[in-house]
Design a protein around this motif. Structure first.
Motif, short mmCIF file in Angstrom:
data_model
loop_
_atom_site.label_atom_id
_atom_site.label_comp_id
_atom_site.label_asym_id
_atom_site.label_seq_id
_atom_site.Cartn_x
_atom_site.Cartn_y
_atom_site.Cartn_z
N SER A 152 -2.18 -3.35 -11.15
CA SER A 152 -3.40 -4.13 -10.94
C SER A 152 -3.47 -5.49 -11.44
O SER A 152 -3.13 -5.55 -12.70
CB SER A 152 -4.55 -3.32 -11.08
OG SER A 152 -4.80 -3.32 -12.29
N SER A 157 -1.86 -0.29 -1.51
CA SER A 157 -2.85 -1.27 -0.92
C SER A 157 -3.10 -1.72 0.50
O SER A 157 -4.24 -1.74 0.96
CB SER A 157 -2.54 -2.56 -1.71
OG SER A 157 -2.80 -2.26 -3.09
N TYR A 158 -1.96 -1.97 0.86
CA TYR A 158 -2.13 -2.20 2.36
C TYR A 158 -2.63 -1.02 3.46
O TYR A 158 -3.21 -1.18 4.33
CB TYR A 158 -0.76 -2.57 3.09
CG TYR A 158 -0.57 -4.18 2.85
CD1 TYR A 158 -0.80 -5.07 3.80
CD2 TYR A 158 0.08 -4.91 1.58
CE1 TYR A 158 -0.85 -6.35 3.48
CE2 TYR A 158 -0.02 -6.22 1.53
CZ TYR A 158 -0.46 -6.93 2.33
OH TYR A 158 -0.34 -8.31 2.18
N LYS A 195 -4.84 0.96 2.46
CA LYS A 195 -6.18 1.07 2.01
C LYS A 195 -6.84 -0.07 3.02
O LYS A 195 -7.87 0.09 3.57
CB LYS A 195 -6.51 0.60 0.85
CG LYS A 195 -7.90 1.24 0.27
CD LYS A 195 -7.76 1.53 -1.17
CE LYS A 195 -9.31 1.42 -1.76
NZ LYS A 195 -9.54 0.22 -2.49
N ARG A 196 -6.17 -1.28 3.15
CA ARG A 196 -6.65 -2.34 3.96
C ARG A 196 -6.77 -1.87 5.45
O ARG A 196 -7.72 -2.22 6.05
CB ARG A 196 -5.82 -3.53 3.69
CG ARG A 196 -6.31 -4.34 2.55
CD ARG A 196 -5.16 -5.17 2.13
NE ARG A 196 -5.72 -6.31 1.24
CZ ARG A 196 -6.80 -7.19 1.35
NH1 ARG A 196 -7.13 -7.49 2.57
NH2 ARG A 196 -7.39 -8.05 0.08
N TYR A 236 -2.30 -10.02 -4.60
CA TYR A 236 -0.95 -9.37 -4.78
C TYR A 236 0.25 -10.21 -5.11
O TYR A 236 1.36 -9.79 -5.00
CB TYR A 236 -0.55 -8.69 -3.32
CG TYR A 236 -1.72 -7.84 -2.88
CD1 TYR A 236 -2.14 -6.82 -3.35
CD2 TYR A 236 -2.10 -8.16 -1.38
CE1 TYR A 236 -2.97 -5.95 -3.08
CE2 TYR A 236 -3.12 -7.07 -0.80
CZ TYR A 236 -3.60 -6.18 -1.80
OH TYR A 236 -4.51 -5.36 -1.49
#
Lengths: 534, 534
Positions: free
Chosen positions: A122, A417-418, A420-421, B105
């Motif tokens: 992160s 992450s993607y 989640k998006r 990112y």
């Protein structure tokens, strides 16, 4: 709306009849490197993937493509000055030959990069406990590492530095394990540049390139000035339809089309731009077979390959647990064209733009030795090679600091992450969009959600053209405060008839999740207003 | 040997009849920036030299080149997606449009560069007391500076970032002060790439490009696969001969040559590769006039422009004192083509490769707005833009840390270093070479010494071809332990008759001074052996 889609990975018919050894693993890389010993590669040192690949025992050699290469590509010759390089091996020789400047005059003594320390990827963790990677001017000559600024900031060879080529070769072998002998990698200054080079290698003015009906606008805009046009292949929710491709090629009439039969397929197999569609393994095999049947060369453009996400479970179901290991992660990825390319008819274009940063301006291609050699000859007399500073950053980050294991860990983090998006935008769509008018498939990969609009229900459907209604909705959305792309912008075939369907492309890659939510709410209001529904 | 040559700077006939305001000075830049206020330019922000140039009152507009542009160049259109950018100005708009990844990112939190602190430019001083330049990911959005990694590492526009374009525009105005209104700069990924783009803008297959008889081999090798050939213009110790250029063009017979009359001159005016020749101001004016007469477009390739050295005073005379100020330094430079280009018929290619480092892979072009716009359209669908990491390095070093004054100081230091290297090789030549066989002109600029060999005195002159004797001497030198380039490798016109003169090119840029001395000693031994003299 459609049921949740995941990428269909197994169940494919293997087009190859040969038995390949198990693919390279991260442990295998470590063992191979230990056996090879320290990499020694100085300024503008010659290199090749062949130095870093595993044994290719029993695999066939790639087909030759001489009959497809353009006049331009065929007439590229190696530099006469480079022929002199053979004498540089002579012990004690002093060269007053090459015009390389002296590193003494590079005003850069040292560079550092603060980067994430795996497994804490992160931004917050990086700020607090990131690793500082350091490169000095003479590290390699002073015995501190294998790559330094004196090397990376001088001229290099078109193929790229040995230090980066080694990493991408190993990575490609781990991910794709190409089933033929003579594959090679070469760095590019990005996939758009690589694609332009590919067009100039394979297409003469007047040629058509086959591609998905809706496709990456830059791929079309790069082709058009060269006199190369796109020819649309129909798509479904897995992208390109092999039956339609076969039909087009079987019935290609050179007189009617005023063009010879296409030789090139341009495809974005995973998280396609703009539709978000991902071809499953069976689909890829089927398309590859059509390519074999008609002797089509395939450009596999894969910027979103590592933006494959977790299966979509719907708004109220629990998430699928993340991959338990790097091996499990690799196995969950859909097979690449390169991995089934027994003929050597694929040029795969990999990019760091979506997984590291676009500003690196570094990507790479993988293809047969013949094609890579022609590609590199072109690079030599255009971009020469990617930025040495970018190559140093990638080397320090991916090779020296993270290693393959760390990089795969990063890619898993990106996947989550993607995911989640995507789930955010899908939740917003569920909540705010009029489902009788707007529909969509949950994307399994990439950055884009493709919204299908049933324009036939629009109050002006009978009096206005589809493109006018599309524009009206687009402007209504802008008026509500959201910018979303019109689907027609992505139609690859400029001389095709007016489209019969209407789409909009929304990306969930850039805005914050909060803003994505609001944006979709606004689009919902705009659509309702435009259609006069509540 | 020839008398010491310095670059003849003044005495030129000014082809322009307009009175230009005094050129921009470093103080002028500071005042202009103060007036303009803080530069605000975020991710992929539009920019143009026009934002940073001085007033162009009274200057003419550049000629249009529509009649020279190729089909390829003419058919480049701006991206349809970029048209949507106009809506991004709308307050509160949320964009789900562009496919730019989120800076969150980018696995790069901070970068530092350790660089020389002016005026102490030596490597030793840098090691001991270099400056550490730092760039963070969100500096600009957090109010700390005007450029950060979130901007530079994302996608950018083809013209380059505003932060770097501002610097090169100001620098170009200070050095060249182009005498027409609508000049512009655009970044390139290096001058070889820029040259390829220029060929594709101006040359169709079958065309000839005019150039010095001996020229940069890569310029020829970049042209040949495009079906573009070089046509040789004779040279003297100031390079290209305008009279011969005029003669060639006056007598161009399209039928005999099987090609239309050339439209392009490719020239390296300063420290030419390979001959080391530098065109004086009068020579440049004369060549420009011939270009006007025949409507020739000029590609001014100037990688060595700032490797102009102190006048050569001979082996036993005292050195000329270095420039006393930045202004004196700038005045001592030979006028550029761009500085006399009243028509807008010059594309100047600048490079950081010889003055900062080749590994930046950043250069820039300067030309009229029409030409720069076509160039940028091409960059957009090939290289896109130079590495963001390289752009950040150049911005931090040249703009934020050194400023224009510091950069000019660096260039003076480089001038003195190259002067020393040149004087070393000339001293070695004086000492070791057989002067009745080998002769040379002291180069006034660049990296190369051009050795003329009187092959007619060779024992095989009557029995062997000149290229055979050249090869024999080349191999004799390799055998003695020195690599030096054969002059014939640099002949641009591949279909020309066999050369009548013999040359070798030696560079003094790369090897240590000690090695340069030994290398020339060895070449002397080889030449004597081959010629059978003592």
């Amino acid at each position: 709306m459609s049921p949740p889609s995941a990428i269909e990975v197994d169940g494919g018919i293997d087009a190859t009849s040969i038995t390949l050894p198990g693919p390279l693993t991260t442990k295998g890389v470590v063992a191979r490197r230990a056996k090879a010993g320290k990499l020694v590669a100085g300024t503008a040192a010659y290199t090749s993937s062949d130095y870093f690949k595993g044994p290719a025992t029993g695999r066939p050699k790639a087909k030759r493509w001489d009959h497809y290469l353009t006049l331009e590509s065929k007439s590229r010759n190696p530099s006469s000055l480079k022929a002199a390089a053979k004498y540089l091996q002579k012990p004690g020789l002093i060269s007053l030959g090459g015009g390389l400047p002296c590193a003494e005059y590079f005003p850069l003594e040292e560079v550092t990069f603060k980067v994430p320390t795996p497994p804490n990827f992160s931004e917050k963790a990086t700020k607090e406990s990131g690793s500082i990677l350091r490169a000095g001017k003479y590290d390699a000559s002073e015995g501190d590492g294998i790559y330094d600024l004196a090397i990376s900031m001088n001229y290099g060879l078109g193929v790229g530095s040995a230090q980066v080529i080694r990493f991408v070769t190993e990575h490609t072998e781990m991910v794709c394990n190409p089933p033929y002998q003579d594959w090679n990698c070469a760095l590019s200054v990005g996939s758009t540049a690589a694609l332009e080079q590919a067009y100039r290698m394979f297409c003469e003015r007047g040629d058509y390139v086959l591609a998905e009906e809706y496709t990456f606008a830059s791929a079309v805009e790069t082709a058009l000035p060269l006199g190369v046009k796109f020819f649309s292949i129909k798509m479904d929710d897995q992208g390109l339809l092999p039956e339609h491709m076969d039909e087009i090629l079987c019935n290609w009439d050179e007189v009617e089309r005023k063009a010879r039969k296409p030789r090139l397929l341009y495809t974005i197999p995973t998280g396609q731009n703009p539709t978000g569609a991902t071809q499953g393994a069976v689909r890829r095999q089927a398309i590859y077979k059509v390519a074999q049947k008609h002797d089509i060369y395939i450009i596999e453009d894969e910027p979103y390959y590592f933006l494959q996400m977790q299966p979509y479970t719907g708004p109220n179901a629990p998430d699928v647990p993340p991959p338990a290991s790097n091996e499990e992660f690799l196995q969950a990825l859909v097979p690449t064209y390169l991995s089934i390319d027994i003929d050597g008819r694929v040029m795969r274009m990999d990019s760091f733009s979506k997984v590291i940063a676009p500003g690196t301006r570094v990507g790479w291609i993988t293809a047969s030795a013949q094609i890579v050699e022609r590609f590199v000859r072109h690079s030599e007399s255009s971009s020469q090679n990617p930025s040495g500073l970018s190559q140093m950053f990638l080397y320090k980050l991916l090779d020296e600091s993270w290693g393959h294991d760390g990089y795969l860990g990063w890619l898993i983090a990106l996947r989550l992450s993607y995911t989640k998006r995507r789930d955010t935008i899908l939740a917003a769509c569920e909540k705010f969009l009029p489902k009788d008018i707007v529909s969509w498939n949950p994307p399994a990969a990439g950055m884009f959600l493709w919204l299908s609009v049933d324009w036939r229900r629009h109050p002006h459907a009978k009096t206005k053209r589809i493109l006018e209604i599309e524009e009206e909705i687009y402007l209504a959305a802008v008026n509500q405060g959201v910018l979303i792309c019109r689907g027609s912008w992505f139609l690859g075939q400029k001389d095709a008839e007016e489209p019969t369907d209407m789409f909009f492309r929304a990306t969930y890659a850039a805005a914050s999740e909060d803003k994505i939510f609001h944006a979709i709410e606004r689009f919902g209001i705009a659509a309702r207003e435009s259609f006069g529904v509540k």
